[in-house]
Design an enzyme around this catalytic site. Structure first.
Site, PDB file in Angstrom:
ATOM      1  N   ASP A 134       0.814  -1.211   0.000  1.00 32.37           N
ATOM      2  CA  ASP A 134       0.000   0.000   0.000  1.00 32.37           C
ATOM      3  C   ASP A 134       0.849   1.264   0.000  1.00 32.37           C
ATOM      4  O   ASP A 134       2.005   1.267   0.451  1.00 32.37           O
ATOM      5  CB  ASP A 134      -0.909   0.018   1.230  1.00 32.37           C
ATOM      6  CG  ASP A 134      -1.895  -1.136   1.244  1.00 32.37           C
ATOM      7  OD1 ASP A 134      -2.276  -1.597   0.153  1.00 32.37           O
ATOM      8  OD2 ASP A 134      -2.281  -1.567   2.346  1.00 32.37           O
ATOM      9  N   LYS A 135       0.257   2.340  -0.460  1.00 37.56           N
ATOM     10  CA  LYS A 135       0.929   3.640  -0.511  1.00 37.56           C
ATOM     11  C   LYS A 135       1.578   4.002   0.825  1.00 37.56           C
ATOM     12  O   LYS A 135       2.745   4.385   0.876  1.00 37.56           O
ATOM     13  CB  LYS A 135      -0.078   4.727  -0.900  1.00 37.56           C
ATOM     14  CG  LYS A 135       0.459   6.150  -0.785  1.00 37.56           C
ATOM     15  CD  LYS A 135      -0.639   7.182  -0.982  1.00 37.56           C
ATOM     16  CE  LYS A 135      -0.114   8.588  -0.732  1.00 37.56           C
ATOM     17  NZ  LYS A 135      -1.183   9.609  -0.846  1.00 37.56           N
TER      18      LYS A 135
END
Length: 296
Positions: A134-135
């Site tokens: 994830d970011k």
């Protein structure tokens, strides 16, 4: 056209299998099957076609995105590199690849700036990308320079042959030092941007160990047995110990304002070409250590 040979003994749906071994979305895979861009043994089939041993899947998927990914000079923290693969320590805040909802600078932008040779198995929007985090999750990520390396790594991921370990800071203290969460994960029917534990979801297993705790917060070491989207975040919230700062899954005050405190610190795998046993590890991020000291 790319080609994959189905080597499993048990039968599996074509669309489900391709979701596991590529980075394409299920909707794009379904659309591509119906458009004849994905064939099995040279023939058009339905998304629910059941694959058998040695079936040959060929595909040339047309990406829904029509925009170009431009090279951007973003520094890369390279942990390991050879002519076949890269292992990168991704910083928090960097998106791995573009998507319809995000067309800004990504890890792919950095990769195409620094490297001329990257695998294109998953199309021009995901050059080199074998798996993603994830970011706002930091840590280790594998990148393939060649299609052969990419396909071998994708197969190893699908067969659970790559060990991925994470550190997470959570609210509270689990009632056991070692634990396993075995609960299926699927799309939350009430929130399209979230996943949840649901009976109709896909098999998901996370192992955890409590490294240290002060009662209010705990540092956990988590090992993925499967690789579902948001798996650790969903599983820890499910057992009542959400990750600190998680904007989607934590129901408690975040204490941090830049995303969940989750870090992919270790990778253990067999090299896709040389077959050498490989292990890479990076330390706990400074912000994790500072948080634990401040909240001790």
């Amino acid at each position: 056209m790319e080609k994959i040979i189905y080597h499993e003994v048990d039968k599996k749906r074509l669309d489900h299998f391709l979701v596991e071994v590529t980075s394409f979305s299920r909707s794009l895979i379904t659309k591509s099957i119906k458009n004849g861009e994905i064939l099995v043994n040279g023939k058009m089939v339905k998304p629910g076609f059941m694959l058998s041993m040695n079936d040959e899947i060929t595909y040339a998927i047309t990406e829904e995105q029509t925009y170009d990914v431009k090279p951007v000079n973003i520094p890369l923290n390279i942990v390991y590199e050879d002519e076949h693969i890269l292992v990168i320590n991704k910083p928090k805040g960097l998106v791995v690849h573009p998507a319809p909802s995000y067309k800004g600078d990504t890890l792919v932008s950095a990769l195409i700036y620094h490297y001329q040779s990257l695998s294109d198995v998953n199309g021009p929007q995901r050059l080199g990308i074998v798996h993603r985090i994830d970011k706002d999750t930091s840590g280790l990520l594998m990148v393939a320079k060649t299609n052969e390396a990419h396909q071998n790594l994708a197969k190893a991921l699908k067969n659970h042959e790559i060990q991925r370990s994470y550190y997470a800071i959570v609210h509270g203290t689990p009632n056991t030092q070692f634990g396993t969460i075995d609960a299926p994960i699927g799309r939350d029917p009430n929130y399209r941007t979230k996943n949840t534990v649901i009976k109709t979801g896909r098999h998901a297993v996370t192992h955890f160990e409590v490294v240290e705790t002060n009662g209010k917060f705990s540092l956990l070491r988590c090992n993925l047995e499967t690789g579902r989207t948001h798996q650790i975040r969903v599983h820890l919230q499910y057992i009542g110990y959400p990750i600190v700062g998680d904007p989607l899954y934590s129901y408690k005050r975040p204490y941090v304002d830049n995303g969940q405190m989750l870090h992919a610190y270790k990778l253990h795998y067999i090299h896709p070409i040389t077959k050498k046993e490989m292990t890479h590890e990076v330390p706990l991020p400074l912000e994790f250590e500072e948080f634990l000291k401040l909240n001790n």
